[in-house]
Design an enzyme around this catalytic site. Sequence first.
Site, PDB file in Angstrom:
ATOM      1  CB  THR A   1      31.025  85.970  34.458  1.00  0.00           C
ATOM      2  OG1 THR A   1      30.891  87.270  34.488  1.00  0.00           O
ATOM      3  CG2 THR A   1      29.847  85.205  35.155  1.00  0.00           C
TER       4      THR A   1
ATOM      5  CE  LYS B   1      29.929  87.823  31.523  1.00  0.00           C
ATOM      6  NZ  LYS B   1      31.208  87.657  31.911  1.00  0.00           N
TER       7      LYS B   1
ATOM      8  N   GLY C   1      20.656  86.618  36.329  1.00  0.00           N
ATOM      9  CA  GLY C   1      22.042  86.621  36.015  1.00  0.00           C
ATOM     10  C   GLY C   1      22.589  85.265  35.728  1.00  0.00           C
TER      11      GLY C   1
ATOM     12  CB  SER D   1      35.837  82.688  38.166  1.00  0.00           C
ATOM     13  OG  SER D   1      35.335  83.898  37.462  1.00  0.00           O
TER      14      SER D   1
ATOM     15  CB  THR E   1      35.832  88.846  37.697  1.00  0.00           C
ATOM     16  OG1 THR E   1      35.271  87.567  38.014  1.00  0.00           O
ATOM     17  CG2 THR E   1      34.836  89.705  37.840  1.00  0.00           C
TER      18      THR E   1
END
Length: 186
Positions: free
Chosen positions: A12, A44, A56, A135, A173
């Site tokens: 993410t 998230k 987060g 990521s 993402t």
Amino acid sequence: MPEYLRVKTRSTTILTVRHKGVVAIGGDGQVTYGESILKQDTKKIRRILDGNVVVGFAGSTADAFSLMERFETKAKDFPGNIPRAATELARDWRTDRVLRKLEALMVVVNAEHSLLITGQGDVVNPQDNIIGIGSGGNYALAAARALIRHSDLSAREIVEQSLQIASEIDIYTNNNLVIEELPAAN
């Protein structure tokens, strides 16, 4: 790349920016398993402690929720002292046999602090008030640094545009964004 950023980095993107009296934190909604997208609208970013703290996470979702619950417990044990709660969680995370296996990273923000918490026992307060994990974290981080230096955008706008840029580069993402804001202490 530091070891703590290698943990489940294909997961993410979470970004927080503290700028112009506001702290904004945002993340995308994509959940992947291997090369497959399982869900596109996962939240998230979570408010805890009566909305005064925003967390987060990147990495394994179940692990992240477990860590978030533990952090909230630590924060209640040390009211008003988010760095101490983060340090206690990081210590437990690094030394506990079960917790040590959890694969996630957390960003915790409140009016005074922006903290990265890792399973390696690290609690990092960034010098430039920007944290990017997951990521696409480095893409979003680079975009946010450029936008702060070369634009007059608000913290929220910087987070939104930086996450959008990361979603155009990182296949893990997406652009289904959740962004939260808090007033920052002076």
